[in-house]
Design an enzyme around this catalytic site. Sequence first.
Site, PDB file in Angstrom:
ATOM      1  N   ALA A 133      65.869 -38.992 -29.034  1.00 37.53           N
ATOM      2  CA  ALA A 133      66.177 -40.277 -28.408  1.00 37.53           C
ATOM      3  C   ALA A 133      67.505 -40.121 -27.674  1.00 37.53           C
ATOM      4  O   ALA A 133      68.583 -40.304 -28.250  1.00 37.53           O
ATOM      5  CB  ALA A 133      66.252 -41.369 -29.462  1.00 37.53           C
ATOM      6  N   TYR A 137      66.500 -44.073 -24.460  1.00 37.26           N
ATOM      7  CA  TYR A 137      65.336 -43.926 -25.346  1.00 37.26           C
ATOM      8  C   TYR A 137      65.662 -44.259 -26.802  1.00 37.26           C
ATOM      9  O   TYR A 137      64.763 -44.305 -27.636  1.00 37.26           O
ATOM     10  CB  TYR A 137      64.755 -42.507 -25.246  1.00 37.26           C
ATOM     11  N   ASP A 222      56.910 -37.618 -29.681  1.00 41.41           N
ATOM     12  CA  ASP A 222      57.625 -38.424 -28.680  1.00 41.41           C
ATOM     13  C   ASP A 222      58.134 -39.706 -29.330  1.00 41.41           C
ATOM     14  O   ASP A 222      57.411 -40.320 -30.130  1.00 41.41           O
ATOM     15  CB  ASP A 222      56.672 -38.812 -27.548  1.00 41.41           C
ATOM     16  N   ASP A 224      58.908 -42.616 -27.784  1.00 42.90           N
ATOM     17  CA  ASP A 224      58.470 -43.872 -27.171  1.00 42.90           C
ATOM     18  C   ASP A 224      57.038 -44.180 -27.611  1.00 42.90           C
ATOM     19  O   ASP A 224      56.135 -44.404 -26.793  1.00 42.90           O
ATOM     20  CB  ASP A 224      58.578 -43.798 -25.639  1.00 42.90           C
ATOM     21  N   HIS A 244      45.136 -34.758 -25.075  1.00 39.55           N
ATOM     22  CA  HIS A 244      45.763 -35.831 -24.301  1.00 39.55           C
ATOM     23  C   HIS A 244      44.762 -36.952 -24.018  1.00 39.55           C
ATOM     24  O   HIS A 244      43.632 -36.683 -23.591  1.00 39.55           O
ATOM     25  CB  HIS A 244      46.276 -35.230 -22.980  1.00 39.55           C
ATOM     26  N   TYR A 247      42.937 -37.291 -20.359  1.00 40.40           N
ATOM     27  CA  TYR A 247      42.070 -36.287 -19.701  1.00 40.40           C
ATOM     28  C   TYR A 247      40.898 -35.821 -20.544  1.00 40.40           C
ATOM     29  O   TYR A 247      40.180 -34.927 -20.144  1.00 40.40           O
ATOM     30  CB  TYR A 247      42.924 -35.052 -19.317  1.00 40.40           C
ATOM     31  N   GLU A 314      55.306 -29.371 -21.634  1.00 37.30           N
ATOM     32  CA  GLU A 314      53.889 -29.675 -21.883  1.00 37.30           C
ATOM     33  C   GLU A 314      52.997 -28.630 -21.196  1.00 37.30           C
ATOM     34  O   GLU A 314      51.963 -28.211 -21.739  1.00 37.30           O
ATOM     35  CB  GLU A 314      53.556 -31.080 -21.372  1.00 37.30           C
TER      36      GLU A 314
HETATM   37  C1  UD2 Z   1      54.754 -36.583 -21.229  1.00 39.58           C
HETATM   38  C2  UD2 Z   1      54.644 -36.111 -22.665  1.00 39.58           C
HETATM   39  C3  UD2 Z   1      56.005 -35.610 -23.123  1.00 39.58           C
HETATM   40  C4  UD2 Z   1      56.506 -34.500 -22.231  1.00 39.58           C
HETATM   41  C5  UD2 Z   1      56.494 -34.968 -20.789  1.00 39.58           C
HETATM   42  C6  UD2 Z   1      56.729 -33.844 -19.813  1.00 39.58           C
HETATM   43  C7  UD2 Z   1      52.963 -37.276 -23.979  1.00 39.58           C
HETATM   44  C8  UD2 Z   1      52.593 -38.561 -24.588  1.00 39.58           C
HETATM   45  N1  UD2 Z   1      54.202 -37.240 -23.452  1.00 39.58           N
HETATM   46  O1  UD2 Z   1      55.536 -37.792 -21.369  1.00 39.58           O
HETATM   47  O2  UD2 Z   1      55.939 -35.149 -24.452  1.00 39.58           O
HETATM   48  O3  UD2 Z   1      55.716 -33.364 -22.406  1.00 39.58           O
HETATM   49  O4  UD2 Z   1      55.245 -35.546 -20.409  1.00 39.58           O
HETATM   50  O5  UD2 Z   1      58.060 -33.459 -19.817  1.00 39.58           O
HETATM   51  O6  UD2 Z   1      52.242 -36.323 -24.019  1.00 39.58           O
HETATM   52  N2  UD2 Z   1      63.452 -38.338 -23.679  1.00 39.58           N
HETATM   53  C9  UD2 Z   1      64.645 -38.953 -24.039  1.00 39.58           C
HETATM   54  N3  UD2 Z   1      65.417 -39.482 -23.058  1.00 39.58           N
HETATM   55  C10 UD2 Z   1      65.074 -39.459 -21.750  1.00 39.58           C
HETATM   56  C11 UD2 Z   1      63.865 -38.866 -21.403  1.00 39.58           C
HETATM   57  C12 UD2 Z   1      63.060 -38.317 -22.397  1.00 39.58           C
HETATM   58  O7  UD2 Z   1      65.008 -38.999 -25.195  1.00 39.58           O
HETATM   59  O8  UD2 Z   1      65.827 -39.989 -20.915  1.00 39.58           O
HETATM   60  C13 UD2 Z   1      62.623 -37.725 -24.758  1.00 39.58           C
HETATM   61  C14 UD2 Z   1      61.904 -38.766 -25.594  1.00 39.58           C
HETATM   62  O9  UD2 Z   1      61.738 -38.286 -26.893  1.00 39.58           O
HETATM   63  C15 UD2 Z   1      60.561 -38.875 -24.919  1.00 39.58           C
HETATM   64  C16 UD2 Z   1      60.322 -37.432 -24.501  1.00 39.58           C
HETATM   65  O10 UD2 Z   1      61.614 -36.917 -24.167  1.00 39.58           O
HETATM   66  O11 UD2 Z   1      59.581 -39.372 -25.812  1.00 39.58           O
HETATM   67  C17 UD2 Z   1      59.377 -37.232 -23.319  1.00 39.58           C
HETATM   68  O12 UD2 Z   1      59.814 -37.952 -22.200  1.00 39.58           O
HETATM   69  P1  UD2 Z   1      58.913 -39.087 -21.571  1.00 39.58           P
HETATM   70  O13 UD2 Z   1      58.281 -39.880 -22.637  1.00 39.58           O
HETATM   71  O14 UD2 Z   1      59.704 -39.838 -20.577  1.00 39.58           O
HETATM   72  O15 UD2 Z   1      57.832 -38.216 -20.824  1.00 39.58           O
HETATM   73  P2  UD2 Z   1      56.343 -38.646 -20.374  1.00 39.58           P
HETATM   74  O16 UD2 Z   1      56.077 -40.060 -20.670  1.00 39.58           O
HETATM   75  O17 UD2 Z   1      56.140 -38.184 -18.972  1.00 39.58           O
END
Ligand code: UD2
Length: 365
Positions: A133, A137, A222, A224, A244, A247, A314
């Site tokens: 986090a 986050y 994750d 969120d 996922h 997909y 990922e």
């Molecule tokens: C997808 C993936 C994620 C990661 C990303 C590619 C799923 C559900 N999520 O999510 O795991 O592979 O693609 O990079 O498969 N975080 C922070 N602060 C920030 C940004 C990110 O703490 O400002 C952490 C946090 O734990 C978050 C994780 O990084 O849950 C992934 O970031 P995201 O949720 O913004 O990425 P997302 O939704 O594209």
Amino acid sequence: MNLFNGKILAVTLMTLLTLGIFYSYILRHYRFVVAFKHKDKTSADSSAASDSTTAANCVKESPAINIRSHEFSLVVPDHLKYNQPHLTENSRTDVMTVTPWLAPVVWEGTFNQDVLDSIYKPKNISIAATVFAVGKYTMFLKNFLESAEQHFFVGFRVHMHVFTDQPNEVPKVKMAAGRQVMVHKVPSLNRWQEISARRMKQIQDLIEEKLRGNTDYIFCLDVDSKFHGRWGTESLGRLVTVVHPGYYRDDRSRFPYERRPQSRAYVAPGEGDFYYCGGAYGGLLQEVHQLTKTCNLNFEADAKDGIEAAWQEESHLNRYMWINKPSKVLSPEYLWQDFKPKNPEIRLLRFSGVIKNYADIRPNV
Ligand code: UD2
């Protein structure tokens, strides 16, 4: 002279006779000891005894092989009563329940949680979960941690490792006995892509520096997201990954793998099994160590070559799982997305990503 030869012959024969008697005595004694030891072992009913290679009808003493892994023995308490499984009946016919390499695919209806819990409970396993986090986050932590207390390995020893740049923002959540939150300070970074991808290195370090020798399984999640249903022993395995939700009904040509051959995360057209989430994966400590180490090395080597994979870690995880097949695949019940309507095959929603406005919460767009 003849008399002398006769004496030598008599002494030799006597010696041979004595040795023969001695040998047969030792052999009999040895067999008795082995049989006794063996009886001791097979009569032991505990999972600890069965963790070794002892087979119920084994007659030979095997050399001391001291491999102890929770993956090797599935011992239930005697007289456990549960519904009979039938080979000609399948509780799920609408979905794939086993992969082509014979790994189970976990859906509601494919397992009996009482059987699984009774196998893992006596082993007193310890489970770590990591969650990051950073920046805004931290707002997701409260729901994540509180819902984990209600659904994630309830009744088991769990350590939640929270990585954050603002330890003061980690909410105090009431935890059951044997469960605790551990906070690790990490630097904040300017790009969400870096924050997300660097998790692999930080998880690798955590395993090397703090978890080795005291933790059995680890899950990397994750933040969120929120738990809505049971996530427990059915998810345990050597190397575990989640398909996922976006997909799983698509043809592999539509999977968002890294498609540039220059990247170490490259998956060629016509290849790939499923598209897996970066938001949830896990397994035995040593397996996740190997996974995070490899993905991080590849991510860094790519960075030196000036390339970042389409979906950061990922993409590297997907490449890794294509070559190193997971031993257990979790269905999208284990990571859904709140904005998606629930499809009929999702009978129980267990963990789901919350709706968020990326522009508001990420440090960059
Ligand atoms: C997808 C993936 C994620 C990661 C990303 C590619 C799923 C559900 N999520 O999510 O795991 O592979 O693609 O990079 O498969 N975080 C922070 N602060 C920030 C940004 C990110 O703490 O400002 C952490 C946090 O734990 C978050 C994780 O990084 O849950 C992934 O970031 P995201 O949720 O913004 O990425 P997302 O939704 O594209």
